[in-house]
Motif scaffolding. Structure first.
Motif, PDB file in Angstrom:
ATOM      1  N   THR A  30       0.802  -1.104   0.029  1.00 16.40           N
ATOM      2  CA  THR A  30       0.073  -0.073   0.078  1.00 16.40           C
ATOM      3  C   THR A  30       0.888   1.481   0.152  1.00 16.40           C
ATOM      4  O   THR A  30       0.464   2.316  -0.674  1.00 16.40           O
ATOM      5  N   ALA A  31       2.050   1.233   0.697  1.00 13.89           N
ATOM      6  CA  ALA A  31       2.951   2.436   0.707  1.00 13.89           C
ATOM      7  C   ALA A  31       3.454   2.625  -0.689  1.00 13.89           C
ATOM      8  O   ALA A  31       3.328   3.888  -1.123  1.00 13.89           O
ATOM      9  N   LEU A  32       3.711   1.762  -1.432  1.00 13.26           N
ATOM     10  CA  LEU A  32       4.351   1.686  -2.594  1.00 13.26           C
ATOM     11  C   LEU A  32       3.381   2.236  -3.686  1.00 13.26           C
ATOM     12  O   LEU A  32       3.599   3.219  -4.435  1.00 13.26           O
ATOM     13  N   LEU A  33       2.142   1.771  -3.305  1.00 14.41           N
ATOM     14  CA  LEU A  33       0.923   2.106  -4.309  1.00 14.41           C
ATOM     15  C   LEU A  33       0.740   3.635  -4.322  1.00 14.41           C
ATOM     16  O   LEU A  33       0.338   4.326  -5.247  1.00 14.41           O
ATOM     17  N   MET A  34       0.746   4.112  -3.175  1.00 13.64           N
ATOM     18  CA  MET A  34       0.518   5.581  -3.005  1.00 13.64           C
ATOM     19  C   MET A  34       1.666   6.463  -3.473  1.00 13.64           C
ATOM     20  O   MET A  34       1.328   7.583  -3.750  1.00 13.64           O
ATOM     21  N   ALA A  35       2.640   6.098  -3.198  1.00 16.71           N
ATOM     22  CA  ALA A  35       3.869   6.872  -3.639  1.00 16.71           C
ATOM     23  C   ALA A  35       4.165   6.874  -5.292  1.00 16.71           C
ATOM     24  O   ALA A  35       4.528   7.798  -5.686  1.00 16.71           O
ATOM     25  N   LEU A  38       3.502   9.719  -7.864  1.00 16.03           N
ATOM     26  CA  LEU A  38       4.353  10.706  -7.689  1.00 16.03           C
ATOM     27  C   LEU A  38       5.583  10.820  -8.669  1.00 16.03           C
ATOM     28  O   LEU A  38       6.276  11.846  -8.920  1.00 16.03           O
ATOM     29  N   LEU A  39       5.893   9.777  -9.349  1.00 13.48           N
ATOM     30  CA  LEU A  39       6.892   9.764 -10.493  1.00 13.48           C
ATOM     31  C   LEU A  39       6.429  10.391 -11.753  1.00 13.48           C
ATOM     32  O   LEU A  39       7.117  10.479 -12.563  1.00 13.48           O
ATOM     33  N   ASP A  40       5.245  10.426 -11.874  1.00 10.01           N
ATOM     34  CA  ASP A  40       4.554  10.866 -13.315  1.00 10.01           C
ATOM     35  C   ASP A  40       4.855  10.001 -14.355  1.00 10.01           C
ATOM     36  O   ASP A  40       5.196  10.466 -15.581  1.00 10.01           O
ATOM     37  N   SER A  41       4.898   8.862 -14.135  1.00  6.11           N
ATOM     38  CA  SER A  41       5.166   7.644 -15.206  1.00  6.11           C
ATOM     39  C   SER A  41       4.517   6.412 -14.689  1.00  6.11           C
ATOM     40  O   SER A  41       4.369   6.245 -13.745  1.00  6.11           O
ATOM     41  N   GLU A  58      -7.725  -2.960  -0.760  1.00  4.59           N
ATOM     42  CA  GLU A  58      -8.542  -2.492  -1.306  1.00  4.59           C
ATOM     43  C   GLU A  58      -8.992  -1.189  -0.968  1.00  4.59           C
ATOM     44  O   GLU A  58      -9.439  -0.256  -1.772  1.00  4.59           O
ATOM     45  N   ILE A  59      -8.990  -0.816   0.527  1.00  4.81           N
ATOM     46  CA  ILE A  59      -8.927   0.584   0.733  1.00  4.81           C
ATOM     47  C   ILE A  59      -8.262   1.383   0.258  1.00  4.81           C
ATOM     48  O   ILE A  59      -8.673   2.600   0.029  1.00  4.81           O
ATOM     49  N   THR A  60      -6.948   1.168   0.003  1.00  8.62           N
ATOM     50  CA  THR A  60      -5.976   2.133  -0.613  1.00  8.62           C
ATOM     51  C   THR A  60      -6.377   2.314  -2.053  1.00  8.62           C
ATOM     52  O   THR A  60      -6.319   3.448  -2.482  1.00  8.62           O
ATOM     53  N   TYR A  86      -2.472  13.169  -8.627  1.00 14.58           N
ATOM     54  CA  TYR A  86      -3.425  13.201  -7.516  1.00 14.58           C
ATOM     55  C   TYR A  86      -4.442  14.455  -7.704  1.00 14.58           C
ATOM     56  O   TYR A  86      -3.726  15.730  -7.900  1.00 14.58           O
ATOM     57  N   VAL A  87      -5.695  14.453  -7.640  1.00 15.18           N
ATOM     58  CA  VAL A  87      -6.683  15.409  -7.876  1.00 15.18           C
ATOM     59  C   VAL A  87      -7.588  15.602  -6.539  1.00 15.18           C
ATOM     60  O   VAL A  87      -8.140  14.508  -6.164  1.00 15.18           O
ATOM     61  N   SER A  88      -7.670  16.788  -5.951  1.00 19.24           N
ATOM     62  CA  SER A  88      -8.372  16.637  -4.829  1.00 19.24           C
ATOM     63  C   SER A  88     -10.096  16.470  -5.161  1.00 19.24           C
ATOM     64  O   SER A  88     -10.361  16.991  -5.987  1.00 19.24           O
ATOM     65  N   PRO A  89     -10.896  15.700  -4.282  1.00 17.79           N
ATOM     66  CA  PRO A  89     -12.105  15.606  -4.627  1.00 17.79           C
ATOM     67  C   PRO A  89     -12.820  16.487  -4.057  1.00 17.79           C
ATOM     68  O   PRO A  89     -14.205  16.546  -4.234  1.00 17.79           O
ATOM     69  N   GLY A  90     -12.359  17.432  -3.479  1.00 22.32           N
ATOM     70  CA  GLY A  90     -13.025  18.565  -2.798  1.00 22.32           C
ATOM     71  C   GLY A  90     -13.312  18.560  -1.475  1.00 22.32           C
ATOM     72  O   GLY A  90     -13.275  19.002  -0.323  1.00 22.32           O
ATOM     73  N   LYS A  91     -14.441  17.115  -1.397  1.00 22.72           N
ATOM     74  CA  LYS A  91     -15.080  16.826  -0.115  1.00 22.72           C
ATOM     75  C   LYS A  91     -14.611  15.306   0.042  1.00 22.72           C
ATOM     76  O   LYS A  91     -14.869  14.533  -0.967  1.00 22.72           O
TER      77      LYS A  91
END
Length: 281
Positions: A30-35, A38-41, A58-60, A86-91
């Motif tokens: 999960t840590a890898l998936l979130m990071a 940020l590589l933009d590739s 699944e939560i991640t 990543y794009v903020s969903p607003g809420k």
């Protein structure tokens, strides 16, 4: 090879898939998936071995999707991460912690209840909401709504034999509930306990025996045969979930002392105040 680690800026380029072991902890994946976004590739993560604790992955994926990154999953063996930002969903609604909810729901089953937990409900994206299946198998009455779960008991709990690989944290609550069952219970496929804050399999077996249970500790399982509850002093091994799980033993009508109760500050600093409020109700 161990903390503290010094991290330095670098230009990271992936020319081949990243491999990660899946049979120790899902947290590495999960840590890898979130990071990786940020590589933009584009990138790919390949899982070695059987992936445990899949609901946490699944939560991640669910949260990443809400922030604009859709990861393609091939079974549970590989994950394709797009070149997306990543794009903020607003809420966004942040649920209550289903793992922490398990202690209060178990209290409702053991003590008669009912106990209602708010902030997590039938539409939860958290895997530990499936602790309700354990409650139902053990004979508790469970009801769920939008943002709440309620559990009640009143009868002797039933012994169970269950694979709890998908809810390893809440499985600790089930282990203490087994003290109140009508026969031996077996919790299977919980080998990941050995690499948590402490060796939870060994620790759980040791402390359950103090309370009068007969416990057989397997490589990745526990068989718990309840006996007459005894007063005990419970060691927590600096593990917050040991402290919270074993507080439930006090519902059996015998005094239980929890050593180092402050360890709950890791996830739930007010736990014992909250527990006292329902125990006195």
């Amino acid at each position: 090879g161990y903390p503290p680690l010094a991290l330095h800026p670098a230009a990271i380029k992936l020319n081949e898939p990243v491999t990660v072991k899946g049979d120790v902890s899902s947290q590495f994946l999960t840590a890898l998936l979130m990071a990786l976004p940020l590589l933009d590739s584009k990138s790919r993560v390949e899982v070695q071995g059987e992936l445990i604790s899949r609901p946490y992955v699944e939560i991640t994926l669910n949260v990443m999707r809400r922030f604009g990154v859709e990861v393609a999953r091939r079974e549970w063996h590989s994950f394709e991460v797009p070149a997306a930002r990543y794009v903020s969903p607003g809420k966004i609604y942040v649920e209550g912690d289903a793992s922490s909810a398990s202690y209060f729901l178990a209290a409702g089953a053991i003590g008669g209840g009912p106990v209602r937990v708010e902030g997590v409900g039938r539409d939860s994206i958290q895997g530990d909401v499936r602790f309700t299946e354990v409650l139902e198998r053990m004979g508790a009455r469970v009801s769920m709504g939008d943002g709440w779960i309620e559990a009640a008991g009143g009868k002797k709990l039933k012994a169970v034999d269950m694979d709890l690989n998908h809810i390893p944290d809440a499985a600790m609550t089930a282990a203490v509930m087994a003290l109140f069952a009508d026969g031996p219970s077996t919790l299977r496929n919980i080998g990941s306990w050995r690499v948590k804050e402490t060796d939870r399999l060994a620790a759980m077996a040791t402390e359950l025996r103090k309370l009068g249970a007969r416990v057989e500790e397997g490589r990745d399982s526990l068989r718990i045969s309840p006996g007459k509850l005894k007063t005990a002093v419970i060691d927590t091994y600096a593990d917050h979930r040991m402290a919270m799980s074993f507080s439930l033993a006090a519902l059996g009508g015998v005094p239980v002392r929890i050593n180092d109760p402050g360890c709950v500050a890791k996830t739930f600093p007010e736990y014992f105040s909250a527990f006292a409020s329902i125990a006195a109700a």
